[in-house]
Design a protein around this motif. Sequence first.
Motif, PDB file in Angstrom:
ATOM      1  N   GLY A  73       0.725  -1.139   0.046  1.00 26.24           N
ATOM      2  CA  GLY A  73       0.044   0.116  -0.009  1.00 26.24           C
ATOM      3  C   GLY A  73       0.792   1.240   0.129  1.00 26.24           C
ATOM      4  N   ILE A  74       0.208   2.299   0.550  1.00 29.36           N
ATOM      5  CA  ILE A  74       0.868   3.563   0.435  1.00 29.36           C
ATOM      6  C   ILE A  74       0.553   4.366   1.744  1.00 29.36           C
ATOM      7  CG2 ILE A  74       1.190   3.900  -2.184  1.00 29.36           C
ATOM      8  CD1 ILE A  74      -1.099   5.816  -1.975  1.00 29.36           C
ATOM      9  N   ARG A  75       1.307   5.490   2.057  1.00 29.28           N
ATOM     10  CA  ARG A  75       0.857   6.279   3.226  1.00 29.28           C
ATOM     11  C   ARG A  75       0.268   7.498   2.619  1.00 29.28           C
ATOM     12  NH1 ARG A  75       5.304   6.109   7.130  1.00 29.28           N
ATOM     13  NH2 ARG A  75       4.283   7.958   8.063  1.00 29.28           N
ATOM     14  N   LEU A  76      -1.061   7.537   2.008  1.00 28.26           N
ATOM     15  CA  LEU A  76      -1.587   8.404   1.405  1.00 28.26           C
ATOM     16  C   LEU A  76      -1.632   9.977   2.253  1.00 28.26           C
ATOM     17  CD1 LEU A  76      -2.966   9.260  -1.190  1.00 28.26           C
ATOM     18  CD2 LEU A  76      -5.066   8.298  -0.293  1.00 28.26           C
ATOM     19  N   PHE A  77      -1.878   9.625   3.475  1.00 31.55           N
ATOM     20  CA  PHE A  77      -2.056  10.737   4.495  1.00 31.55           C
ATOM     21  C   PHE A  77      -0.769  10.981   5.133  1.00 31.55           C
ATOM     22  CE2 PHE A  77      -6.241   8.685   3.917  1.00 31.55           C
ATOM     23  CZ  PHE A  77      -6.928   9.472   3.350  1.00 31.55           C
ATOM     24  N   PHE A  78       0.316  10.834   4.875  1.00 29.64           N
ATOM     25  CA  PHE A  78       1.404  11.068   5.435  1.00 29.64           C
ATOM     26  C   PHE A  78       1.462  12.539   5.698  1.00 29.64           C
ATOM     27  CE2 PHE A  78       6.054  12.754   5.409  1.00 29.64           C
ATOM     28  CZ  PHE A  78       6.574  11.913   6.001  1.00 29.64           C
ATOM     29  N   LEU A 137       0.573  10.967   8.843  1.00 26.50           N
ATOM     30  CA  LEU A 137       0.126  10.028   9.466  1.00 26.50           C
ATOM     31  C   LEU A 137       0.536   8.580   9.336  1.00 26.50           C
ATOM     32  CD1 LEU A 137      -3.412  11.210   9.804  1.00 26.50           C
ATOM     33  CD2 LEU A 137      -1.652  11.668  11.410  1.00 26.50           C
ATOM     34  N   PRO A 138       0.732   7.652  10.206  1.00 22.81           N
ATOM     35  CA  PRO A 138       1.419   6.503   9.774  1.00 22.81           C
ATOM     36  C   PRO A 138       0.320   5.241   9.361  1.00 22.81           C
ATOM     37  CG  PRO A 138       0.960   6.546  12.143  1.00 22.81           C
ATOM     38  CD  PRO A 138       0.526   7.815  11.539  1.00 22.81           C
ATOM     39  N   ILE A 139      -0.982   5.847   8.659  1.00 24.05           N
ATOM     40  CA  ILE A 139      -1.769   5.130   7.940  1.00 24.05           C
ATOM     41  C   ILE A 139      -1.505   4.460   6.787  1.00 24.05           C
ATOM     42  CG2 ILE A 139      -4.310   5.112   7.691  1.00 24.05           C
ATOM     43  CD1 ILE A 139      -4.722   7.356   9.346  1.00 24.05           C
ATOM     44  N   VAL A 140      -1.453   3.243   6.483  1.00 25.32           N
ATOM     45  CA  VAL A 140      -1.115   2.515   5.321  1.00 25.32           C
ATOM     46  C   VAL A 140      -2.721   2.206   4.677  1.00 25.32           C
ATOM     47  CG1 VAL A 140      -0.265   0.545   3.984  1.00 25.32           C
ATOM     48  CG2 VAL A 140       0.825   1.482   5.991  1.00 25.32           C
ATOM     49  N   ILE A 141      -2.627   2.893   3.153  1.00 29.84           N
ATOM     50  CA  ILE A 141      -3.811   2.661   2.474  1.00 29.84           C
ATOM     51  C   ILE A 141      -3.615   1.599   1.524  1.00 29.84           C
ATOM     52  CG2 ILE A 141      -5.583   3.713   1.077  1.00 29.84           C
ATOM     53  CD1 ILE A 141      -5.621   4.579   3.929  1.00 29.84           C
TER      54      ILE A 141
END
Length: 160
Positions: free
Chosen positions: A112-117, A119-123
């Motif tokens: 995935g990607i860190r779309l909201f970098f 933030l450590p959320i992987v999408i």
Amino acid sequence: MTGKTHLIGGIAASLAVSYGIGESPFIITTAGIVGALLPDICHSGSRIGRQFPFLSKLINLLFGHRTVTHSLLFLVLISLITDQIFSDDLIKYGLLAGMISHYLLDMATHNGIRLFFPLPIVIRFPITVKTGGRIEKFFLSILTLVCWYYIFKYIAWFYL
């Protein structure tokens, strides 16, 4: 996804955008190719990373792979930079279309990607594919067909 899939994905996306807004595909598609490869500047083994090795290694050292260059923040930054450099929005449209296609394709992989970098959320999509695998090759075939579809639409548009 492989560079080839990102490249064809960027071409397909930029052809669709140029057709959708009724503009010539040449500028938008050229920018779309750059946009499709640009997010992988953070990976020194990528096509663009090999062209700019120092910058690639620096970005990777500071942020890692698929973080800042695969984020909405990077999209906004590129949009602002293109507004300052180019008076023609077609370049911006192509760059962003290519980048968004890159993001979507990488969201179809397990990492995935860190779309909201930052933030450590992987999408990622619920169903993912193996990079270079058969399903990616199937996506590549579909994207190639999309490219041909828009090319034929342009040919018909110019000659009919």
